[in-house]
Design a protein around this motif. Structure first.
Motif, PDB file in Angstrom:
ATOM      1  N   GLN A 225      -0.081 -10.300   2.135  1.00 16.18           N
ATOM      2  CA  GLN A 225      -0.358 -10.227   3.573  1.00 16.18           C
ATOM      3  C   GLN A 225       0.908 -10.286   4.409  1.00 16.18           C
ATOM      4  OE1 GLN A 225      -2.018 -13.748   5.253  1.00 16.18           O
ATOM      5  NE2 GLN A 225      -2.977 -12.699   6.986  1.00 16.18           N
ATOM      6  N   VAL A 226       1.830 -11.207   4.073  1.00 15.44           N
ATOM      7  CA  VAL A 226       3.006 -11.421   4.917  1.00 15.44           C
ATOM      8  C   VAL A 226       4.156 -10.486   4.562  1.00 15.44           C
ATOM      9  CG1 VAL A 226       2.375 -13.842   5.255  1.00 15.44           C
ATOM     10  CG2 VAL A 226       4.022 -13.239   3.454  1.00 15.44           C
ATOM     11  N   GLY A 227       3.997  -9.694   3.502  1.00 17.80           N
ATOM     12  CA  GLY A 227       5.031  -8.727   3.160  1.00 17.80           C
ATOM     13  C   GLY A 227       6.197  -9.295   2.381  1.00 17.80           C
ATOM     14  N   THR A 228       5.935 -10.314   1.560  1.00 13.72           N
ATOM     15  CA  THR A 228       6.966 -10.863   0.682  1.00 13.72           C
ATOM     16  C   THR A 228       6.708 -10.367  -0.733  1.00 13.72           C
ATOM     17  OG1 THR A 228       7.224 -12.838   2.053  1.00 13.72           O
ATOM     18  CG2 THR A 228       8.027 -12.963  -0.210  1.00 13.72           C
ATOM     19  N   ILE A 242      -3.392  -7.893  -8.497  1.00 15.55           N
ATOM     20  CA  ILE A 242      -2.052  -7.302  -8.524  1.00 15.55           C
ATOM     21  C   ILE A 242      -2.040  -6.114  -9.485  1.00 15.55           C
ATOM     22  CG2 ILE A 242       0.384  -7.662  -9.010  1.00 15.55           C
ATOM     23  CD1 ILE A 242      -0.702  -9.133  -6.528  1.00 15.55           C
ATOM     24  N   GLU A 243      -1.679  -4.953  -8.965  1.00 14.33           N
ATOM     25  CA  GLU A 243      -1.485  -3.758  -9.779  1.00 14.33           C
ATOM     26  C   GLU A 243       0.020  -3.621 -10.015  1.00 14.33           C
ATOM     27  OE1 GLU A 243      -2.206   1.078  -9.655  1.00 14.33           O
ATOM     28  OE2 GLU A 243      -3.125  -0.213  -8.118  1.00 14.33           O
ATOM     29  N   ASN A 244       0.417  -3.764 -11.275  1.00 14.67           N
ATOM     30  CA  ASN A 244       1.837  -3.810 -11.607  1.00 14.67           C
ATOM     31  C   ASN A 244       2.589  -2.588 -11.101  1.00 14.67           C
ATOM     32  OD1 ASN A 244       4.061  -5.107 -12.702  1.00 14.67           O
ATOM     33  ND2 ASN A 244       3.755  -4.253 -14.758  1.00 14.67           N
ATOM     34  N   TRP A 245       3.732  -2.843 -10.431  1.00 16.29           N
ATOM     35  CA  TRP A 245       4.619  -1.835  -9.863  1.00 16.29           C
ATOM     36  C   TRP A 245       4.016  -1.122  -8.649  1.00 16.29           C
ATOM     37  CZ3 TRP A 245       9.507  -2.086 -11.288  1.00 16.29           C
ATOM     38  CH2 TRP A 245       9.800  -2.656 -12.531  1.00 16.29           C
ATOM     39  N   SER A 246       2.846  -1.572  -8.205  1.00 16.44           N
ATOM     40  CA  SER A 246       2.251  -0.976  -7.011  1.00 16.44           C
ATOM     41  C   SER A 246       2.287  -1.965  -5.849  1.00 16.44           C
ATOM     42  CB  SER A 246       0.811  -0.534  -7.281  1.00 16.44           C
ATOM     43  OG  SER A 246       0.204  -0.051  -6.107  1.00 16.44           O
ATOM     44  N   ASN A 247       1.573  -3.098  -5.983  1.00 15.52           N
ATOM     45  CA  ASN A 247       1.608  -4.105  -4.913  1.00 15.52           C
ATOM     46  C   ASN A 247       2.260  -5.413  -5.356  1.00 15.52           C
ATOM     47  OD1 ASN A 247      -0.412  -5.030  -6.591  1.00 15.52           O
ATOM     48  ND2 ASN A 247      -1.954  -5.265  -4.978  1.00 15.52           N
ATOM     49  N   GLY A 248       2.789  -5.431  -6.572  1.00 18.63           N
ATOM     50  CA  GLY A 248       3.484  -6.602  -7.090  1.00 18.63           C
ATOM     51  C   GLY A 248       4.019  -6.312  -8.468  1.00 18.63           C
ATOM     52  N   LEU A 249       4.768  -7.246  -9.018  1.00 17.30           N
ATOM     53  CA  LEU A 249       5.322  -7.110 -10.356  1.00 17.30           C
ATOM     54  C   LEU A 249       4.755  -8.216 -11.241  1.00 17.30           C
ATOM     55  CD1 LEU A 249       9.085  -6.307  -9.568  1.00 17.30           C
ATOM     56  CD2 LEU A 249       7.181  -4.711  -9.934  1.00 17.30           C
ATOM     57  N   LEU A 250       4.202  -7.833 -12.382  1.00 15.17           N
ATOM     58  CA  LEU A 250       3.620  -8.782 -13.322  1.00 15.17           C
ATOM     59  C   LEU A 250       4.538  -8.970 -14.514  1.00 15.17           C
ATOM     60  CD1 LEU A 250      -0.110  -7.579 -13.317  1.00 15.17           C
ATOM     61  CD2 LEU A 250       0.854  -9.538 -12.105  1.00 15.17           C
ATOM     62  N   ARG A 275       7.835  -0.148  -1.194  1.00 13.02           N
ATOM     63  CA  ARG A 275       6.531   0.251  -1.718  1.00 13.02           C
ATOM     64  C   ARG A 275       5.658  -0.969  -2.002  1.00 13.02           C
ATOM     65  NH1 ARG A 275       8.020   2.879  -6.025  1.00 13.02           N
ATOM     66  NH2 ARG A 275       7.330   1.483  -7.693  1.00 13.02           N
ATOM     67  N   LEU A 276       6.249  -1.983  -2.600  1.00 12.18           N
ATOM     68  CA  LEU A 276       5.490  -3.200  -2.884  1.00 12.18           C
ATOM     69  C   LEU A 276       4.963  -3.829  -1.598  1.00 12.18           C
ATOM     70  CD1 LEU A 276       7.776  -4.915  -5.574  1.00 12.18           C
ATOM     71  CD2 LEU A 276       5.670  -3.641  -5.976  1.00 12.18           C
TER      72      LEU A 276
END
Length: 298
Positions: A225-228, A242-250, A275-276
């Motif tokens: 939400q906050v863009g971190t 979380i979708e890896n490499w899309s909205n976060g890194l797992l 992009r994240l």
């Protein structure tokens, strides 16, 4: 159940009488039925429908929530609402009724969050890279030494980095000791409880969630939400949002090198970072929002 009803009769009676006095038409249990079992009994005695919201999949509870309690709970509760598929599967294995089970992912309000100036607040250099953790430090399910070890390795790649941990609890001393053992105490800030934790989260350069167990992480969707940019362990309910490499890194739990690589990419790859952030905010706006959540719960 009968033994519990006898031992805790005053507490159960108080809950039952309060529900009747307030003319309650529904009792909503908000964590999980083992912890909320008094509420199950009170609902049955008061003759008021009961819904159990399952927000925890604590391994400790599995052995304590026995078959008698399971049967009693299934007979009383009208519906279960699990906050993730992982939570659902956990409680189905315990024995809760599949016919009454629903999954509703948590949602948050899409309000704009002002960024806290974390560098000024904690006296950091302007070029400091602030890697952050926002978590209750109550036990090793929420945070453990892996976070400190992974950050220590990242420091060999980025000496300007600082680890800012917001939250308090018994794990604070363990984290402090691990930082001292690795010789990085001056690079780790244990800020304790902060009332503006979400604003602090917004001011960080990266958010870490390196748990070894999590039914669903609210801090994960707050990071989106906050863009971190978020680096999180590929476990439990986290992998459902979380979708890896899309909205976060797992990353795998325990893999310090993977955490270092993820932080390196976030710090050094502007295209990936942008992009994240964009996809993370879209995930909240289009799916992990309170409007969708309220509609599905209703």
């Amino acid at each position: 159940p009968r033994v519990l009803q006898f031992i805790h009769r005053p507490t159960i009676a108080a809950l039952r009488n309060l529900a009747r006095a307030e003319h309650a038409t529904l009792i909503h249990l908000n964590i999980q039925p083992y912890r909320d079992f008094f509420g199950v009994i009170a609902a049955q005695q008061a003759g008021i429908p009961c819904v159990s919201h399952l927000r925890s999949a604590d391994p400790i509870a599995k052995g304590q929530f026995n078959s008698l309690m399971v049967r009693y709970t299934n007979a009383v509760v009208q519906a279960y609402i699990a906050n993730s598929e992982m939570t659902r599967d956990y409680w189905l294995e315990v024995g809760l009724s599949s016919d009454k089970m629903n999954v509703v992912l948590n949602g948050i309000e899409g309000t704009t969050i002002e960024r806290a100036d974390v560098r000024q607040r904690w006296g950091l250099q302007p070029d400091a890279v602030v890697v952050g953790v926002v978590a209750p430090l109550r036990n090793s399910l929420k945070i453990d030494e892996f976070t400190i070890k992974a950050f220590a390795k990242y420091l060999t790649h980025n000496p300007q980095a600082v680890l800012l941990i917001v939250g308090d609890g018994p794990m604070r001393e363990i984290l402090t000791q691990e930082a001292a053992r690795l010789g990085i105490s001056e690079k780790v800030i244990l800020a304790g409880f902060q009332s503006d934790a979400k604003q602090i989260l917004a001011g960080m350069d990266a958010s870490l969630i390196l748990n070894n167990h999590d039914s669903f992480s609210r801090v994960a969707i707050e990071s989106l939400q906050v863009g971190t940019p978020l680096v999180a362990t590929d476990i439990g309910g986290i992998r459902e949002i979380i979708e890896n490499w899309s909205n976060g890194l797992l990353v795998p739990y325990g893999d310090e090198a993977a955490v270092v690589e993820a932080l390196d990419r976030i710090h050094g790859d502007d295209e990936l970072r942008d992009r994240l952030i964009a996809n993370g905010r879209r995930s909240v706006r289009e799916g992990l929002n309170v409007e969708r959540y309220a509609a599905e719960v209703a």
